[in-house]
Design an enzyme around this catalytic site. Structure first.
Site, PDB file in Angstrom:
ATOM      1  CG  HIS A   1      -1.933   1.133   1.180  1.00 47.40           C
ATOM      2  ND1 HIS A   1      -3.296   0.935   1.142  1.00 47.40           N
ATOM      3  CD2 HIS A   1      -1.766   2.480   1.161  1.00 47.40           C
ATOM      4  CE1 HIS A   1      -3.917   2.093   1.103  1.00 47.40           C
ATOM      5  NE2 HIS A   1      -3.013   3.048   1.124  1.00 47.40           N
TER       6      HIS A   1
ATOM      7  CG  ASP B   1      -1.162   5.822   2.903  1.00 44.68           C
ATOM      8  OD1 ASP B   1      -1.496   5.459   1.763  1.00 44.68           O
ATOM      9  OD2 ASP B   1      -1.973   6.314   3.725  1.00 44.68           O
ATOM     10  CG  ASP B   2       0.416   9.101   0.289  1.00 43.75           C
ATOM     11  OD1 ASP B   2       0.395   9.016  -0.940  1.00 43.75           O
ATOM     12  OD2 ASP B   2      -0.563   8.819   1.016  1.00 43.75           O
TER      13      ASP B   2
ATOM     14  CD  GLU C   1      -6.844   7.012   5.162  1.00 47.40           C
ATOM     15  OE1 GLU C   1      -7.419   6.889   4.075  1.00 47.40           O
ATOM     16  OE2 GLU C   1      -5.737   7.575   5.276  1.00 47.40           O
TER      17      GLU C   1
ATOM     18  CG  HIS D   1      -1.336   6.477  -2.518  1.00 50.26           C
ATOM     19  ND1 HIS D   1      -2.583   6.353  -3.069  1.00 50.26           N
ATOM     20  CD2 HIS D   1      -1.467   6.085  -1.219  1.00 50.26           C
ATOM     21  CE1 HIS D   1      -3.441   5.928  -2.154  1.00 50.26           C
ATOM     22  NE2 HIS D   1      -2.785   5.754  -1.012  1.00 50.26           N
TER      23      HIS D   1
ATOM     24  CG  HIS E   1      -7.540   4.128   0.401  1.00 52.80           C
ATOM     25  ND1 HIS E   1      -7.003   3.639  -0.757  1.00 52.80           N
ATOM     26  CD2 HIS E   1      -6.528   4.804   1.027  1.00 52.80           C
ATOM     27  CE1 HIS E   1      -5.730   3.993  -0.842  1.00 52.80           C
ATOM     28  NE2 HIS E   1      -5.416   4.703   0.226  1.00 52.80           N
TER      29      HIS E   1
HETATM   30  N1  HPA Z   1      -5.582   8.155   1.625  1.00 53.61           N
HETATM   31  C1  HPA Z   1      -6.546   8.280   0.717  1.00 53.61           C
HETATM   32  N2  HPA Z   1      -6.304   8.635  -0.526  1.00 53.61           N
HETATM   33  C2  HPA Z   1      -5.056   8.885  -0.898  1.00 53.61           C
HETATM   34  C3  HPA Z   1      -4.026   8.794  -0.008  1.00 53.61           C
HETATM   35  C4  HPA Z   1      -4.301   8.409   1.322  1.00 53.61           C
HETATM   36  O1  HPA Z   1      -3.407   8.299   2.168  1.00 53.61           O
HETATM   37  N3  HPA Z   1      -2.886   9.094  -0.685  1.00 53.61           N
HETATM   38  C5  HPA Z   1      -3.243   9.380  -1.948  1.00 53.61           C
HETATM   39  N4  HPA Z   1      -4.557   9.257  -2.085  1.00 53.61           N
HETATM   40 ZN    ZN Z   2      -3.441   5.118   0.868  1.00 51.06          ZN
END
Ligand code: HPA
Ligand code: ZN
Length: 324
Positions: free
Chosen positions: A8, A272-273, A194, A10, A191
Site C-alpha cells: 500500500h 502510504d505516502d 480510514e 501511492h 481504502h
Molecule cells: N488516503 C486516501 N487517498 C489517498 C491517499 C491516502 O493516504 N494518498 C493518496 N490518495
Molecule cells: Zn493510501
C-alpha cells in the site's frame, strides 16, 4: 536485513519534494512553494488539504520519463531498506489531466522502471491502477476499463484500487467500476475504514469484489466486522504512521495494530505516502518493533502475509516467499 514487503503506497505520493521540484522545473509547471516543508517533506494541514497538496505536487509528473524516474527512485530506496516486493498504486488520471499524454505511455515507462529495478536491485515491483473517489463514478468506470486493457498488456499491472475522499464518496457508489475489473479477473482493493467508520468497511466488503482493505483499521470498533474480515480472509493494508499523522489515532499507543494482530486479522505494514507522512517502509518496520514491540519473527511473518496477499503471479510469489 529483515526482508520487507509493501502493498500500500501511492506511486505519485512517493516522489520527494526534491524530485517534484526537478520535474516541475523541467516541465515548466508552477507548483506553489507553500507545499514544501523541506527537501524531504511536504507541508499540509489536514486530510483534505493533504489530498489537495498531493494533487498539486502530482501535477509536476507529466511525461513518461517522470514516471520512470519516480518509480525507479522509489524502488531503489525501498531495496536499500531491505524491501523485496513493492506494489505501487498509480493514478492514470493525475498524469492524463496534467499532460494529456495517454496513460499507456506512462505505464510503458513504469513497466521499464520496474524491470530495471529488478535487474539492478533485485526488488520486484508491481502496479495497482487506482481510481480517485473525488473525481467521481464516471472517471472511475473509465479507470476500471483502462485497468482491464492494461493488465492484458503489462504483466506488471496487477490490480485495481481506490483512494481519495472516503467520507464524501462511499464504496457502494463505485460498484459498477469494481464489477468491470472483477469480471476480467483483476483483484481489487479499496481504502475504507480510514477517514470513515466500520459501517463503510461493511459497505465495502458487502458490495464490492475486494479481498484487501486499504487501512481498514477502524474495523476494530466492531467485533462482528472483525469476525467477517477473518472469515472472508480479507487482508488489511495497515499504515501506522499515516494514521497517526492524519489524526485517525492520536498516537501509536492508541493505534489498533496489536489488537488487530491479537484478534487474528491478517495485517501488513505500509508507508502510504512517505514524504507526506515523514516515513518509509523501513521506518514502519522499525516503528512496529520499537513502538508496538513486535519481534523479528512477527515482522517476518508480516512480510510473508504481504507476499501471500500480493496480486503478483504465483511463480514470482513462490520465489519471494523463498526469500522471507
Ligand atoms: N488516503 C486516501 N487517498 C489517498 C491517499 C491516502 O493516504 N494518498 C493518496 N490518495
Ligand atoms: Zn493510501
Amino acid at each position: 536485513m529483515l526482508p520487507k514487503a509493501e502493498i500500500h503506497v501511492h506511486l505519485e505520493g512517493t516522489a520527494t519534494p526534491q524530485l517534484v521540484q526537478q520535474m516541475a522545473q523541467r516541465n515548466e509547471v508552477e507548483v506553489p512553494d507553500h507545499i514544501f516543508k523541506s527537501s524531504e517533506l511536504f507541508a499540509w494541514r489536514d486530510f483534505l488539504d493533504f489530498l489537495n497538496t498531493y494533487d498539486l505536487a502530482s501535477s509536476s509528473i507529466q511525461h513518461p520519463r517522470d514516471y520512470y524516474d519516480v518509480t525507479y527512485d522509489y524502488l531503489q530506496r525501498c531495496a536499500q531498506q531491505g524491501a523485496i516486493y513493492v506494489e505501487m498504486m498509480y493514478s492514470p488520471e493525475h498524469a492524463e489531466r496534467a499532460s494529456g499524454i495517454p496513460s499507456r505511455e506512462h505505464l510503458l515507462a513504469i513497466d521499464q522502471a520496474i524491470k530495471d529495478a529488478k535487474e539492478l536491485f533485485n526488488i520486484e515491483g508491481r502496479t495497482i491502477i487506482t481510481c480517485v473517489r473525488h473525481f467521481g463514478l464516471d472517471a472511475c468506470v473509465k479507470v476500471a476499463k483502462h485497468t482491464v486493457e492494461a493488465a492484458a498488456e503489462f504483466d506488471t499491472v496487477v490490480g485495481l484500487g481506490m483512494g481519495g475522499d472516503e467520507a464524501g464518496y462511499p464504496p457502494a457508489l463505485f460498484k459498477t467500476a469494481y464489477d468491470i475489473a472483477a469480471a476480467a479477473g483483476i483483484p481489487c482493493t479499496i481504502h475504507a475504514g480510514e477517514m470513515d467508520g466500520p459501517e463503510r468497511i461493511w459497505e465495502a466488503i458487502e458490495t464490492l469484489p475486494i479481498n484487501r482493505l486499504g487501512h481498514g483499521v477502524r474495523a476494530i470498533e466492531d467485533p462482528k466486522l472483525i469476525d467477517a474480515i477473518i472469515e472472508r480472509d480479507i487482508v488489511l493494508e495497515v499504515c501506522p504512521t499515516s494514521n497517526v499523522v492524519l489524526g485517525v489515532y492520536q498516537d501509536y499507543q492508541t493505534h489498533p495494530l496489536l489488537k488487530l494482530l491479537e484478534a487474528g486479522v491478517k495485517v501488513t505494514l505500509n508507508s502510504d505516502d512517505p514524504p507526506y507522512f515523514g516515513t518509509t517502509i523501513g521506518e514502519e518496520y522499525d516503528i512496529a518493533e520499537q513502538q508496538f514491540g513486535l519481534t523479528q519473527a512477527q515482522l517476518r511473518h508480516i512480510t510473508k502475509t504481504a507476499i501471500q496477499a500480493a496480486y503478483v503471479d504465483k511463480t514470482t510469489q513462490q520465489q519471494l516467499l523463498a526469500r522471507c
